[in-house]
Structure formats: C-alpha cells, structure tokens
Design a protein around this motif. Structure first.
Motif, PDB file in Angstrom:
ATOM      1  N   LYS A   8       0.828  -1.209   0.000  1.00  0.00           N
ATOM      2  CA  LYS A   8       0.000   0.000   0.000  1.00  0.00           C
ATOM      3  C   LYS A   8       0.868   1.268   0.000  1.00  0.00           C
ATOM      4  CE  LYS A   8      -1.021  -0.149   5.044  1.00  0.00           C
ATOM      5  NZ  LYS A   8      -0.044   0.819   5.486  1.00  0.00           N
ATOM      6  N   PRO A   9       0.251   2.393  -0.375  1.00  0.00           N
ATOM      7  CA  PRO A   9       1.015   3.641  -0.446  1.00  0.00           C
ATOM      8  C   PRO A   9       1.704   3.963   0.888  1.00  0.00           C
ATOM      9  CG  PRO A   9      -1.157   3.969  -1.405  1.00  0.00           C
ATOM     10  CD  PRO A   9      -1.161   2.595  -0.764  1.00  0.00           C
ATOM     11  N   GLY A  10       2.969   4.382   0.780  1.00  0.00           N
ATOM     12  CA  GLY A  10       3.686   4.884   1.970  1.00  0.00           C
ATOM     13  C   GLY A  10       4.169   3.809   2.912  1.00  0.00           C
ATOM     14  N   VAL A  11       4.102   2.547   2.465  1.00  0.00           N
ATOM     15  CA  VAL A  11       4.440   1.456   3.405  1.00  0.00           C
ATOM     16  C   VAL A  11       5.952   1.229   3.521  1.00  0.00           C
ATOM     17  CG1 VAL A  11       4.354  -0.508   1.790  1.00  0.00           C
ATOM     18  CG2 VAL A  11       3.623  -0.816   4.178  1.00  0.00           C
ATOM     19  N   GLY A  12       6.736   1.727   2.536  1.00  0.00           N
ATOM     20  CA  GLY A  12       8.194   1.559   2.627  1.00  0.00           C
ATOM     21  C   GLY A  12       8.830   0.835   1.459  1.00  0.00           C
ATOM     22  N   LYS A  13       8.145   0.787   0.327  1.00  0.00           N
ATOM     23  CA  LYS A  13       8.667   0.066  -0.854  1.00  0.00           C
ATOM     24  C   LYS A  13       9.959   0.701  -1.364  1.00  0.00           C
ATOM     25  CE  LYS A  13       4.744   0.804  -3.024  1.00  0.00           C
ATOM     26  NZ  LYS A  13       4.005   1.501  -1.948  1.00  0.00           N
ATOM     27  N   THR A  14       9.907   2.021  -1.555  1.00  0.00           N
ATOM     28  CA  THR A  14      11.090   2.726  -2.089  1.00  0.00           C
ATOM     29  C   THR A  14      12.265   2.612  -1.135  1.00  0.00           C
ATOM     30  OG1 THR A  14       9.721   4.271  -3.322  1.00  0.00           O
ATOM     31  CG2 THR A  14      11.942   5.015  -2.797  1.00  0.00           C
ATOM     32  N   THR A  15      11.983   2.693   0.146  1.00  0.00           N
ATOM     33  CA  THR A  15      13.055   2.614   1.155  1.00  0.00           C
ATOM     34  C   THR A  15      13.778   1.278   1.062  1.00  0.00           C
ATOM     35  OG1 THR A  15      11.804   4.100   2.595  1.00  0.00           O
ATOM     36  CG2 THR A  15      13.527   2.777   3.645  1.00  0.00           C
ATOM     37  N   GLU A 101       9.228   3.279 -10.129  1.00  0.00           N
ATOM     38  CA  GLU A 101       8.532   2.031  -9.995  1.00  0.00           C
ATOM     39  C   GLU A 101       7.937   1.646 -11.342  1.00  0.00           C
ATOM     40  OE1 GLU A 101       5.563   3.638  -7.128  1.00  0.00           O
ATOM     41  OE2 GLU A 101       4.098   2.840  -8.535  1.00  0.00           O
ATOM     42  N   ARG A 150       8.719  -4.944   6.804  1.00  0.00           N
ATOM     43  CA  ARG A 150       9.624  -4.138   5.973  1.00  0.00           C
ATOM     44  C   ARG A 150      11.060  -4.129   6.497  1.00  0.00           C
ATOM     45  NH1 ARG A 150       6.749   1.688   7.131  1.00  0.00           N
ATOM     46  NH2 ARG A 150       7.299   1.888   9.324  1.00  0.00           N
ATOM     47  N   LYS A 154      14.277  -6.033   3.926  1.00  0.00           N
ATOM     48  CA  LYS A 154      15.455  -5.358   3.358  1.00  0.00           C
ATOM     49  C   LYS A 154      16.604  -6.348   3.221  1.00  0.00           C
ATOM     50  CE  LYS A 154      14.758  -0.720   5.332  1.00  0.00           C
ATOM     51  NZ  LYS A 154      15.176   0.162   6.431  1.00  0.00           N
TER      52      LYS A 154
HETATM   53  N1  LIG Z   1      10.089   3.683  10.935  1.00  0.00           N
HETATM   54  C1  LIG Z   1      10.209   3.279   9.659  1.00  0.00           C
HETATM   55  N2  LIG Z   1       9.794   4.103   8.672  1.00  0.00           N
HETATM   56  C2  LIG Z   1       9.942   3.663   7.400  1.00  0.00           C
HETATM   57  C3  LIG Z   1      10.504   2.397   7.084  1.00  0.00           C
HETATM   58  N3  LIG Z   1      10.496   2.250   5.734  1.00  0.00           N
HETATM   59  C4  LIG Z   1       9.946   3.391   5.225  1.00  0.00           C
HETATM   60  N4  LIG Z   1       9.621   4.238   6.231  1.00  0.00           N
HETATM   61  C5  LIG Z   1       9.048   5.594   6.086  1.00  0.00           C
HETATM   62  O1  LIG Z   1       7.753   5.515   5.497  1.00  0.00           O
HETATM   63  C6  LIG Z   1       7.567   6.621   4.588  1.00  0.00           C
HETATM   64  C7  LIG Z   1       7.229   6.066   3.199  1.00  0.00           C
HETATM   65  O2  LIG Z   1       8.366   5.315   2.738  1.00  0.00           O
HETATM   66  P1  LIG Z   1       8.506   4.987   1.181  1.00  0.00           P
HETATM   67  O3  LIG Z   1       9.665   4.052   1.047  1.00  0.00           O
HETATM   68  O4  LIG Z   1       8.506   6.248   0.386  1.00  0.00           O
HETATM   69  O5  LIG Z   1       7.135   4.210   0.943  1.00  0.00           O
HETATM   70  P2  LIG Z   1       6.537   3.757  -0.459  1.00  0.00           P
HETATM   71  O6  LIG Z   1       5.753   2.525  -0.209  1.00  0.00           O
HETATM   72  O7  LIG Z   1       7.595   3.695  -1.487  1.00  0.00           O
HETATM   73  O8  LIG Z   1       5.571   4.988  -0.763  1.00  0.00           O
HETATM   74  P3  LIG Z   1       4.825   5.270  -2.149  1.00  0.00           P
HETATM   75  O9  LIG Z   1       5.848   5.155  -3.239  1.00  0.00           O
HETATM   76  O10 LIG Z   1       4.300   6.678  -1.975  1.00  0.00           O
HETATM   77  O11 LIG Z   1       3.730   4.249  -2.268  1.00  0.00           O
HETATM   78  C8  LIG Z   1       8.876   7.403   4.563  1.00  0.00           C
HETATM   79  O12 LIG Z   1       8.761   8.520   5.420  1.00  0.00           O
HETATM   80  C9  LIG Z   1       9.882   6.422   5.111  1.00  0.00           C
HETATM   81  O13 LIG Z   1      10.942   7.063   5.792  1.00  0.00           O
HETATM   82  C10 LIG Z   1      10.930   1.560   8.183  1.00  0.00           C
HETATM   83  O14 LIG Z   1      11.427   0.438   8.009  1.00  0.00           O
HETATM   84  N5  LIG Z   1      10.762   2.037   9.461  1.00  0.00           N
END
Ligand SMILES: Nc1nc2c(ncn2[C@@H]2O[C@H](COP(=O)(O)OP(=O)(O)OP(=O)(O)O)[C@@H](O)[C@H]2O)c(=O)[nH]1
Length: 166
Positions: A8-15, A101, A150, A154
């Motif tokens: 889902k959006p913002g869950v940490g995929k890019t990270t 993506e 997440r 990694k």
């Molecule tokens: N505490 C914590 N925060 C995380 C972790 N991974 C990602 N985040 C935070 O979650 C937010 C979204 O991370 P992204 O990696 O951009 O998530 P995403 O799923 O790629 O988001 P979209 O591309 O918008 O769908 C950011 O502020 C990250 O810093 C983690 O393992 N722990």
C-alpha cells in the motif's frame, strides 16, 4: 531472478529498494536503472522526477499542469526521455537492474514502457517496485511490504540478490 516489491502507499517500498541498491553498490556490483522520487512544494506534491542509476542524471517525469499525456493531474514530460536513454545506454554493463517504480505513470510514457518491456525480457537480476494496480505476466518473486515485515525484507531481498550474483 526477479524480485518485485509491492504494497500500500507509503508502506516503505522505495526505502527497501534504495537500501538494497546502496548495499549492492557498496559491494561493487554494477546496478543500473531508475527511480522516480516525488517533488513537493509547500507540503503539496507537484510532480515526480526520474533519476538514472548509477549516473544520477535527473529530469522531470511528470508535473502538475497541461500536457499531451496526463496521468491524473500530472502531465508527463518529454525530457524524461533523456534519462530513459541514459539507462538504456548503461544496460549492457548492468549486473543488477533496479526500477522504482513500474506504475501507471511510468507505463503511460511509451519510451519508459519500452524500457521496462526490454528489462523484463533480460535474464539479469531485477529488483522493482510494482504499483499495486499493475499486474506483470513475468516470472518473479513478489513481496507484499507491510509495516511488520519491511525491516526484515530489506536484508532478505539483499541476501537473495547477492546469492544470485555469486
Ligand atoms: N520507521 C520506519 N519508517 C519507514 C521504514 N520504511 C519506510 N519508512 C518511512 O515511510 C515513509 C514512506 O516510505 P517509502 O519508502 O517512500 O514508501 P513507499 O511505499 O515507497 O511509498 P509510495 O511510493 O508513496 O507508495 C517514509 O517517510 C519512510 O521514511 C521503516 O522500516 N521504518
């Protein structure tokens, strides 16, 4: 060997993807691909850039406004093609390909869609973020990222790719 990261959006995929890319580069593997960070102004998202891995070449992918190809309120920018060509030129030397993506925005641009189609035909290890609404008909391992997994994902994904590279 292909690894697809979705969720889902913002869950940490890019990270996760960027962590794996950085760790592979630290281990001197040649990683080639692109990522599309969002651009915010005053707390509002005004568009997306497209950035080449490993050259770092960056152009607008899409930004709010009018244009011939639109995805939602974003108009896809022709200049993105310069990064697509940069990635295409680097593909032959790639040991790993990384894309963030494979989504509606990227697939709406013919040159990016053809780059993705080309990458999906290659036998090179691939790690890619795939938008939740995109279904790819290629072999690969898909991980659905959650807040709970997440952290572990990694390392798990990094190890899987390093093992493939030998
Ligand atoms: N505490 C914590 N925060 C995380 C972790 N991974 C990602 N985040 C935070 O979650 C937010 C979204 O991370 P992204 O990696 O951009 O998530 P995403 O799923 O790629 O988001 P979209 O591309 O918008 O769908 C950011 O502020 C990250 O810093 C983690 O393992 N722990």
């Amino acid at each position: 060997m292909r690894v697809f990261i979705t969720g889902k959006p913002g869950v940490g995929k890019t990270t996760i993807l960027m962590y794996v890319v950085k760790e592979l580069i630290k281990r001197n593997y040649t990683v080639v691909g692109f990522y599309c960070p969002e651009v915010r102004e005053g707390g509002r998202r005004i568009g997306f850039k497209i950035v080449s891995i490993p050259t770092g070449k960056e152009r607008w992918l899409a930004k709010v406004g009018e244009g011939k190809i639109k995805v939602g309120k974003y108009a896809v920018q022709d200049e993105a093609e310069e990064v697509v060509n940069d990635v295409k030129d680097s593909l032959p030397k790639a040991q790993v390909i990384a894309i963030d993506e494979i989504g509606p925005m990227e697939l709406s641009m013919p040159s990016i869609k053809s780059l993705i189609d080309e990458v999906l035909k290659l036998e090179k290890p691939l790690i890619a973020v795939v938008h939740r609404n995109v279904k790819l008909n290629v072999d690969g391992k898909t991980y659905i990222v959650t807040e709970e997994n997440r952290g572990l994902l990694k390392e798990k994904i990094l190890e899987e790719i390093v093992r493939t590279l030998g």
